[in-house]
Write an enzyme that holds these catalytic residues in place. Structure first.
Site, PDB file in Angstrom:
ATOM      1  CB  CYS A  15      -9.830   2.741  -2.562  1.00 50.36           C
ATOM      2  SG  CYS A  15      -9.667   3.406  -0.791  1.00 50.36           S
ATOM      3  CG  ASP A  50     -10.062   3.684   4.972  1.00 47.84           C
ATOM      4  OD1 ASP A  50      -9.558   2.784   4.984  1.00 47.84           O
ATOM      5  OD2 ASP A  50      -9.547   4.639   5.409  1.00 47.84           O
ATOM      6  NE  ARG A  73      -3.899  10.153   4.465  1.00 45.76           N
ATOM      7  CZ  ARG A  73      -3.292   9.358   3.549  1.00 45.76           C
ATOM      8  NH1 ARG A  73      -3.581   9.113   1.875  1.00 45.76           N
ATOM      9  NH2 ARG A  73      -2.962   8.250   4.972  1.00 45.76           N
ATOM     10  CG  ASP A 115      -6.455   5.444  -1.231  1.00 37.46           C
ATOM     11  OD1 ASP A 115      -7.685   5.731  -1.317  1.00 37.46           O
ATOM     12  OD2 ASP A 115      -5.675   5.293  -0.646  1.00 37.46           O
ATOM     13  CG  ASP A 123      -2.127   0.823   1.206  1.00 41.52           C
ATOM     14  OD1 ASP A 123      -1.852   2.037   1.249  1.00 41.52           O
ATOM     15  OD2 ASP A 123      -3.217   0.323   0.390  1.00 41.52           O
ATOM     16  CE  LYS A 157      -6.372   0.713  -0.415  1.00 42.36           C
ATOM     17  NZ  LYS A 157      -5.639   0.001  -0.063  1.00 42.36           N
TER      18      LYS A 157
HETATM   19  C1  DGJ Z   1      -6.846   5.286   2.241  1.00 38.48           C
HETATM   20  C2  DGJ Z   1      -7.509   3.983   1.782  1.00 38.48           C
HETATM   21  O1  DGJ Z   1      -8.626   3.517   2.638  1.00 38.48           O
HETATM   22  C3  DGJ Z   1      -6.576   2.710   2.921  1.00 38.48           C
HETATM   23  O2  DGJ Z   1      -6.869   2.029   3.131  1.00 38.48           O
HETATM   24  C4  DGJ Z   1      -5.406   3.687   2.754  1.00 38.48           C
HETATM   25  O3  DGJ Z   1      -4.722   2.634   1.127  1.00 38.48           O
HETATM   26  C5  DGJ Z   1      -4.452   4.293   2.698  1.00 38.48           C
HETATM   27  N1  DGJ Z   1      -5.415   5.495   2.787  1.00 38.48           N
HETATM   28  C6  DGJ Z   1      -3.271   5.146   2.530  1.00 38.48           C
HETATM   29  O4  DGJ Z   1      -2.790   6.062   2.881  1.00 38.48           O
END
Ligand code: DGJ
Length: 724
Positions: free
Chosen positions: A526, A548, A443, A478, A368, A476
């Site tokens: 995500c 999450d 963030r 995000d 990740d 993934k």
């Molecule tokens: C948010 C995601 O939902 C998490 O699973 C993870 O990937 C974090 N971001 C990483 O910054």
């Protein structure tokens, strides 16, 4: 399936299960005559039309006198496919076009209809495909010189109807679309409940059910993404409807940005629905010859309750929306490094994670956040997609996975940039809102201006270079903040109303390009968990990280509610090390999705490893045929009581998986859970007590879960297999 009778001017869409009828009236307006179960005869709709007509006085211009009353079509009463705007219809038009005179009046009238044997391809936007037919209805506002195509697509084997518009400026001057929704649906009654799924981070998709309000009501997002706060999946249900019976009409949008589902109940007690892109701060300039397409709205009809609607959405998304090449294949057991070590890892730690992840049945290892640029915390690095070789030897990690027969995946957040990054230092104008005195950090990061093709190209080039050197099996994708400044340095002032939508187009352009170039790399969506869980993303990504929050205390609701609108095969659900429930309870819940893990695997005890490995085996045996491709039944809704129960049955009814969970502690009580979908005549052995019973027994009497007390968040996972 679709026919247009020129004499009666009635267009009928009917797949023998559901039907839809539209009448082209004398003035060229499209009146919606019917939506519901298939009818054997569509000839007689006078009663429907008359309800939309009211007596109005007639006026003789010569004598200046009233000459009596006549029935006339009334804009604000007739059920229409596209209400005009600015005339007598004040219910809320789905579309507003303004020309250079500044007029708001928008008035589309019928010109012709074409019947197609396929779904329309919507340029630049994800769209449905499959066995279907389409009525392509051409409308025109001759004053504005704008044409509109209304597409009505009916699917052959599903009770699903898809609607969208395509606008074309056929004039010589610019026009502006200030509202461009995907559909209007007028229903002749309003006594429905409206169910929608609101929430926030780590509490996505809570179930809200209220009677449709008088006046105006909205379910919407203006956050730039479909959002955790409201999901684009909503449904109307007859007040008395249950999981098995009653009329239910579900709606979703094939879109990942701002949306607005709006209902208006007027004095006539009819329901006027519009659905599509949110018109807040929306304005799109159409130059002569230019075209604008709206996203598709999907409407699912059920006369047999919520589960039938939900099952139609599941099959529709899997068969008519997703494009991932290996979509119907088995999805590997996934181990994700995030919750185990966040940013704090090195090569040795990751190698040890891989070794221990193998013991619990992992088939795909995902590294990740934290592998690139100067990314040791969330203050820096986004935008710099080159491997931090001082921190991690990715070639070694990938080789280690390969040697153990594991696939390998990696994390990206392509649409974001940290101010502390090489990309931002070189190109501050790539950030959205650039030029303002102060920008809002979310963030510690800014949103990249994906409305600017140069920005998209830059990120594409970086990702491409990475993928050429590291051929990963999975990405993934995000997205950890919402759109705050919807202002682009790349567009002139009069085009800033296009930015929200252009950001979504940029997202689709990059995701579409990469998924086309790497068809066997699985992309998982995500957005801080499930903040962009929508049909637009699912077109490209066969699964989305659901939330999450993996602790069953919240997960029971999140996962159950998500599965009302989305198939289990797309719900990324992992076991983590939260302490509220046992590993076996968490694993059983994660089975009802795409199974995976998030924890430090070095800390698992022998007993925990055995428990998790056992559930992984169940997943491997049952996921594809029973959970992903089977039929899901919602047996007990957690929003209605202390229990949650879901059951999946394979298409051939030879196997079934049942999960029963409670929330608060309970003592002995009658808990007979009647199952569904089994073959009455078949015999099934269950793993609860090892007994064999007939399908009829399970359907009529049920699984007996009465005998023992249940601790908080405890569960029973029961497998049923046919005895031959
Ligand atoms: C948010 C995601 O939902 C998490 O699973 C993870 O990937 C974090 N971001 C990483 O910054």
């Amino acid at each position: 399936m679709i026919g247009y009778d020129k004499k009666t001017r009635i267009l009928v869409l009917d797949n023998k299960s559901i039907g839809y009828a539209v009448y082209v009236n004398d003035a060229g307006y499209l009146e919606t005559l019917y939506f519901g179960r298939s009818l054997s005869d569509y000839a007689d709709f006078d009663c429907v039309r008359r309800a939309g007509e009211f007596s109005t006085p007639r006026y003789d211009a010569a004598s200046g006198k009233e000459t009596g009353y006549a029935d006339a079509f009334k804009f604000d009463a007739a059920p229409l496919e596209i209400s005009p705007h600015g005339l007598a219809d004040k219910r809320g038009a789905p579309v507003i076009v303004r020309d250079e005179r500044g007029s708001f009046i928008t008035d589309f009238r019928f010109r012709s209809v074409r019947l197609l044997k396929e779904a329309p391809a919507i340029e630049g936007l994800p769209h449905a495909h499959g066995r279907c037919e389409t009525a392509d209805i051409l409308l025109e506002d001759s004053d504005l010189h704008v044409r509109a195509h209304l597409y009505l697509t009916l699917f052959a084997d599903k009770d699903a109807l898809v609607k969208s518009f395509r606008f074309e400026n056929t004039g010589k001057k610019k026009v502006r679309l200030t509202r461009a929704m995907s559909m209007q649906l007028d229903l002749p009654r309003c006594d429905y409940d409206l169910v929608h799924f609101g929430g926030r981070w780590a509490k996505e998709r809570d179930y809200f059910c209220n009677p449709v309000a008088d006046g105006v009501q909205e379910v919407s997002s203006n956050l730039g993404r479909s959002s955790a706060e409201e999901n684009p999946f909503v449904f109307l249900k007859e007040r008395s409807a249950t999981m098995d019976c009653g009329e239910v009409i579900g709606f979703n949008l094939v879109y990942s940005g701002n949306f607005k589902f709006r209902t208006f109940t007027n004095f006539l007690r009819g329901l006027h629905i519009t659905y599509g892109m949110n018109d807040e701060d929306f304005e799109w300039t159409l130059a002569p010859g230019e075209v604008f397409c709206t996203p598709q709205a999907v409407i699912v009809y059920s006369s047999h309750g919520i589960d039938a609607m939900s099952q139609t959405f599941h099959r529709f998304i899997r068969e008519n929306l997703m494009t991932y090449a290996d979509n119907c294949e088995y999805k590997p057991v996934l181990f994700n490094s995030w919750e185990g070590c966040t940013f704090h890892f090195d090569t040795d730690l990751i190698l040890s994670y891989i070794d221990d992840a193998c013991k619990i049945g992992t088939e795909l290892f995902v590294l990740d956040d934290g592998w690139f640029g100067a990314r040791d915390n969330d203050l820096a690095g986004l935008g710099d997609w080159t491997v931090n070789k001082g921190k991690i030897d990715l070639h070694r990690v990938m080789a280690h996975c390969r040697e153990r027969g594991l696939k390998f995946g990696i994390w990206f957040e392509p649409e974001m940039v940290n101010p502390d990054s090489d990309l931002f230092r070189a190109h501050p104008e790539y950030a959205l809102g650039w030029g303002r005195k102060e920008l809002a950090l979310g963030r510690h990061q800014l949103h990249l201006d994906f409305s600017n093709p140069d920005v998209v190209e830059n990120i594409y080039a970086q990702m491409k270079a990475f993928l050429e050197e590291y051929p990963v099996d999975y990405i993934k994708w995000d997205y950890n903040r919402v759109v705050a400044e919807h202002v682009s340095a790349a567009f002139p002032p009069e085009r800033q109303g296009e930015i929200y939508h252009r950001l979504v187009l940029g997202y689709y352009a990059l995701l579409g390009r990469l998924t086309r170039e790497y068809p066997h790399t699985m992309f998982e969506g995500c957005a801080s968990g499930g903040g962009r869980f929508d049909m637009g993303t699912l077109y490209y990504c066969p699964q989305i990280w659901c939330s999450d929050e993996s602790d069953p205390a919240q997960r029971i609701d999140i996962q159950f509610n998500t599965s009302l609108g989305y198939p289990l095969s797309c719900i990324g659900s992992h076991v983590n090390d939260s302490k509220v429930a046992s590993y076996s309870a968490k694993a059983a819940l994660a089975l009802f999705g795409t199974y995976g893990y998030e924890m430090n695997p070095n800390l698992l005890t022998e007993g925990e490893i055995a428990e998790l490995a056992q559930t992984a085996e169940i997943y491997k045996k049952y996921h594809r045929d029973v959970i992903a491709n089977g039929t899901l039944y919602h047996l007990r809704a957690p929003y209605e009581g202390n229990h949650m129960c879901m059951q999946c049955v394979s298409r051939d009814a030879s196997a079934s998986v049942v999960l029963f969970m409670n929330k608060l502690k309970e003592q002995d009580m009658f808990r007979f859970v009647r199952l569904k979908g089994l073959d009455r005549k078949k015999k099934y052995r269950n793993t609860l007590d090892g007994a064999v019973h007939s399908g009829e027994y399970y359907l009529q009497i049920g699984l007996n879960l009465s005998k023992e007390g249940f601790a908080e968040f405890s569960h029973r996972l029961v497998l049923l297999t046919e005895e031959t």
